[in-house]
Each structure stands twice: as C-alpha cells, then as structure tokens.
Design an enzyme around this catalytic site. Sequence first.
Site, PDB file in Angstrom:
ATOM      1  N   ALA A  61       0.845  -1.202   0.000  1.00  0.00           N
ATOM      2  CA  ALA A  61       0.000   0.000   0.000  1.00  0.00           C
ATOM      3  C   ALA A  61       0.873   1.241   0.000  1.00  0.00           C
ATOM      4  O   ALA A  61       2.043   1.199   0.394  1.00  0.00           O
ATOM      5  CB  ALA A  61      -0.920   0.014   1.212  1.00  0.00           C
ATOM      6  N   THR A  63       1.257   4.275   2.064  1.00  0.00           N
ATOM      7  CA  THR A  63       0.801   4.572   3.419  1.00  0.00           C
ATOM      8  C   THR A  63       1.277   5.911   3.972  1.00  0.00           C
ATOM      9  O   THR A  63       0.944   6.245   5.111  1.00  0.00           O
ATOM     10  CB  THR A  63       1.258   3.462   4.380  1.00  0.00           C
ATOM     11  N   THR A 102      -8.301   0.843   5.845  1.00  0.00           N
ATOM     12  CA  THR A 102      -7.886   1.754   6.898  1.00  0.00           C
ATOM     13  C   THR A 102      -9.036   2.499   7.558  1.00  0.00           C
ATOM     14  O   THR A 102     -10.109   2.672   6.965  1.00  0.00           O
ATOM     15  CB  THR A 102      -6.901   2.779   6.311  1.00  0.00           C
ATOM     16  N   ASP A 103      -8.783   2.975   8.769  1.00  0.00           N
ATOM     17  CA  ASP A 103      -9.744   3.836   9.466  1.00  0.00           C
ATOM     18  C   ASP A 103      -9.934   5.166   8.745  1.00  0.00           C
ATOM     19  O   ASP A 103     -10.932   5.857   8.965  1.00  0.00           O
ATOM     20  CB  ASP A 103      -9.284   4.091  10.904  1.00  0.00           C
ATOM     21  N   TYR A 127      -5.237   9.914   0.895  1.00  0.00           N
ATOM     22  CA  TYR A 127      -5.004   8.553   1.369  1.00  0.00           C
ATOM     23  C   TYR A 127      -6.317   7.819   1.604  1.00  0.00           C
ATOM     24  O   TYR A 127      -6.526   6.703   1.101  1.00  0.00           O
ATOM     25  CB  TYR A 127      -4.167   8.582   2.652  1.00  0.00           C
TER      26      TYR A 127
END
Length: 290
Positions: A61, A63, A102-103, A127
């Site tokens: 990913a 990130t 992801t959150d 993101y």
Amino acid sequence: MNILVTGADGQLGQCLRECVDRSSKDRYIFTDINDLDICDAGAVADAVKRNEADVIINCAAYTNVDRAEDDAEKAELLNATAVGSLADAAASREATLIHFSTDYVFGGVPGNTPITEDIAPCPIGVYGVTKLHGEEAIKRSGAKAVIIRTAWLYSEYGRNFVKTMLELTATRPELNVVFDQAGSPTYARDLASAIVKIVEQRLYEGNEGTYHYSNEGVCSWYDFTKSIAALSGHDRCRIRPCRSWEFPSKVTRPPYSVFDKNKIKSTFGLEIPYWQDSLAECINALTHKS
C-alpha cells in the site's frame, strides 16, 4: 494450498513471515516490489497464474498519509488501480483476495461510538479516498475477498509511531502529543497471527466481506505515548497533552478511529489482545533486538 503475499517487506508482511508455522503444509510465496510490482497488471496476472495462487494476501500500500496529498496519482495507482488488478487476477483463478484497508475511510464520520462495518465510509484526504477506491475496485471485480480495515498499525519493523516515540522520549526532555484524537492501536503481529489462522484453517471460505480489526481498548495518541515511555523506561521525558490544531498538517486525521470488532471476532473465533498488553510485547521485542 498456494498463498501469494505481496508487500512482504512491509510491517504486516514481515510479521506474516514470522507467524507462519514452518511446518505448515501450505506454500507461501512472499514477494515485494523487487519480486512483483503490483502496479504492473500483466505481471500480477502472470504471478497469480504461475504460482497457482489459491489465496492472495495484499500487504502492499501507499501509506505515507501526508505525502499522498502531493502524490495523489501514485497513491491512486498503488491503493486502487493495483488493487483492482490483484482482484481481477484473483477472480480469474477463483482465488480469494485478502486485502487491508484503513480507518481513514471514516475520516469524516462524526461520533464517539465504535465504528461498525455497515457505517457508510466518508474519507477525508487523498489517502483515505484512494483506500476506499481500492475497496470499491475489489467489489467491482466480483472476486471472492476479505477486506480488513485496521488502524494505528505498529511493529518492530519500518517506521511507525511506536518506534518514533521511543526515539523522541529517549532524547527529548519534553514532548507535546495530541489528546483529541482517539483510536485503538494495532500490533501488526496480532493482525498477522489472525490472518494466518483465517487462511490456514480456511475460515475465509463462505465468509467473504468487510471486517474491522484493531487491538482491544481505546486511547488517545497522548495516552499511547505515555504508555510507550513508561514501558521503555523513558519516564524522564515530560509528555504534555495538546490539541490537533497545534500541529498544522495537510491532512485532517480522523478524530475517532475506534472499531467495533464483534463481526471479525464472532465470524472467525478470534480473541483480540488488549492494546497495552500488545504494546508491552512489541517494546520487549524491540529491546531484545537492540
């Protein structure tokens, strides 16, 4: 069974390497950018076919949340377009794709109750948007897939919050850390162990869908840092709570990133460790490595 792992040199990938039982009858093929560029759709299709992959675990990913704001094209390529290629390749072999999100897909969701999988995503920033696009690409492909959203990931490997705070609390007399963002840290080794169980016991079969995983409990970044300092013996560093606006950033971080994990626990029979217990394990491992 053949299990193709991408992004195997990252935090989660390296923890997966360590969690795999060497006596396992399953064949793991660990790859990273030097072995397989997942942004090359042709290479992805060839690798999946050549290795006769039954399961694909995508740990790759983009990130770097801040850098993504100035590098949106690359973030979209790695977090969305490449994920679509992996999903298409999985679908062509009727393999199962295990992917991590992801959150940050909930960055714009208000509230202070644990986030369930049925809450509509509302990402803020490049993101979060690109990670959501990756989830959507998987769903469009028709591939069998398990999508696991996680948050505040750390480990003994790479750059992460725990390792940064260990360095700062050891070298600075005082430190300001935000207390108005709450979440649940995730020790990558715990997540990797859960993935190995799900894969090797074939628990993913018939249980495709989206799940949330982080360690149990809730804390702020301030609380997290206080625990890091205490567990590492860096008590001489004075840690002060501050608000997010005191650290201007291109990205608005999610103010509340606490996941409801009932679905993943009940579906796969998982027991998830408390965040402070896992943090102690990681710091102990780091201490013995140094």
